[in-house]
Scaffold this motif. Structure first.
Motif, short mmCIF file in Angstrom:
data_model
loop_
_atom_site.label_atom_id
_atom_site.label_comp_id
_atom_site.label_asym_id
_atom_site.label_seq_id
_atom_site.Cartn_x
_atom_site.Cartn_y
_atom_site.Cartn_z
N GLU A 124 0.83 -1.21 0.00
CA GLU A 124 0.00 0.00 0.00
C GLU A 124 0.86 1.26 0.00
O GLU A 124 0.53 2.26 -0.64
CB GLU A 124 -0.97 0.01 1.18
N ASN A 125 1.98 1.21 0.71
CA ASN A 125 2.90 2.35 0.71
C ASN A 125 3.65 2.47 -0.62
O ASN A 125 3.85 3.57 -1.12
CB ASN A 125 3.89 2.26 1.86
N ILE A 126 4.04 1.34 -1.19
CA ILE A 126 4.70 1.35 -2.49
C ILE A 126 3.77 1.98 -3.53
O ILE A 126 4.17 2.87 -4.28
CB ILE A 126 5.10 -0.07 -2.93
N ASP A 127 2.53 1.53 -3.55
CA ASP A 127 1.57 2.03 -4.53
C ASP A 127 1.31 3.53 -4.38
O ASP A 127 1.04 4.22 -5.36
CB ASP A 127 0.25 1.27 -4.43
N ASN A 128 1.40 4.04 -3.16
CA ASN A 128 1.19 5.46 -2.90
C ASN A 128 2.48 6.27 -2.92
O ASN A 128 2.49 7.45 -2.57
CB ASN A 128 0.49 5.66 -1.55
N LYS A 129 3.58 5.60 -3.31
CA LYS A 129 4.92 6.23 -3.35
C LYS A 129 5.27 6.86 -2.01
O LYS A 129 5.84 7.94 -1.92
CB LYS A 129 5.03 7.22 -4.50
N ASN A 130 4.90 6.13 -0.96
CA ASN A 130 5.20 6.52 0.40
C ASN A 130 6.33 5.63 0.89
O ASN A 130 6.13 4.45 1.16
CB ASN A 130 3.94 6.37 1.27
N GLU A 131 7.50 6.18 0.99
CA GLU A 131 8.70 5.39 1.32
C GLU A 131 8.84 5.24 2.83
O GLU A 131 9.55 6.00 3.49
CB GLU A 131 9.91 6.02 0.65
N VAL A 132 8.12 4.25 3.34
CA VAL A 132 8.06 3.96 4.77
C VAL A 132 8.38 2.49 4.98
O VAL A 132 7.84 1.62 4.28
CB VAL A 132 6.66 4.28 5.33
N LEU A 133 9.24 2.21 5.95
CA LEU A 133 9.56 0.84 6.32
C LEU A 133 8.98 0.53 7.69
O LEU A 133 9.05 1.36 8.60
CB LEU A 133 11.08 0.63 6.35
#
Length: 172
Positions: free
Chosen positions: A92-101
Motif C-alpha cells: 500500500e505504501n509502495i503504490d502510494n509512493k510513500n517510502e516507509v519501512l
C-alpha cells in the motif's frame, strides 16, 4: 541538496554504515526539531536502490526480496537494538509512493522524512546524507538525472559540504 557525500569502496561497508548513521541521526531529532529544523534524512545510492519502474514491473532488485506483495529490505535492519525483525515496505505504501519501512517484529517505523528508498526520490528530494560506492559515483557523475546529487551542475543547488571517504587506503 546533499550536505554529506559518504563514499565506500564496497556495498557491504556502505550497508553497515547506513544502519549505524541512521541510528546516530535519530539521536539529534529532538534537538533539531526544537530549534525549528527538520530531521536529518539519509539515502543510499547503490545497486540496491530501486526505481518505481523496477518495483511495479516485478523486476529483481538487488537488496530486496518479496514477502507476499510487500518488499523486504535486505540491506537495512531494524534500528531497535532489542529487535532482529525485518524492515518491510508494504504494498500500500509502495503504490502510494510513500517510502516507509515497518519492522515485522516490533512497532519500529522508518518514515519518509528519515530515509529515501528509491532513485526516483533521490532525484526529486535529495537526502542530507547520501551513501554511495566509488563505482556508482563513477557511473553517475556524467548522468544528467543524478549528477546534482554529487554537487555537479547544472541542476545542483550547492555542492556537498562534507565528503567522507571510507577505506581510503584501498584506493590507488
Amino acid at each position: 541538496w546533499v550536505k554529506c557525500l559518504a563514499i565506500y569502496p564496497r556495498n557491504e561497508l556502505l550497508k553497515d554504515q547506513l544502519s549505524e548513521i541512521y541510528s546516530e541521526c535519530r539521536i539529534f531529532d529532538n534537538l533539531i526539531l526544537s530549534k525549528g529544523g527538520r530531521k536529518l534524512k539519509i539515502g543510499a545510492f547503490f545497486g540496491g536502490t530501486p526505481t518505481y519502474y523496477q518495483i511495479n514491473n516485478n523486476q529483481k532488485i538487488t537488496g530486496w526480496s518479496k514477502v507476499g506483495s510487500d518488499l523486504k529490505c535486505n540491506f537495512f535492519s531494524c534500528p531497535n537494538s532489542n529487535c532482529d525483525g525485518n524492515l518491510i515496505w508494504k504494498r500500500e505504501n509502495i503504490d502510494n509512493k510513500n517510502e516507509v519501512l515497518n519492522c515485522s517484529d516490533c512497532s519500529q517505523k522508518i518514515n519518509n522524512d528519515e530515509i529515501v528508498l528509491t532513485r526516483d526520490s533521490l532525484k526529486k528530494t535529495p537526502p542530507d546524507i547520501i551513501f554511495t560506492t566509488t563505482e556508482m559515483l563513477n557511473q553517475r557523475m556524467s548522468d544528467n538525472n543524478f549528477k546534482h546529487l554529487f554537487g555537479l551542475r547544472p541542476k545542483a543547488i550547492k555542492s556537498p559540504e562534507f565528503v567522507l571517504l571510507d577505506e581510503v587506503h584501498t584506493y590507488d
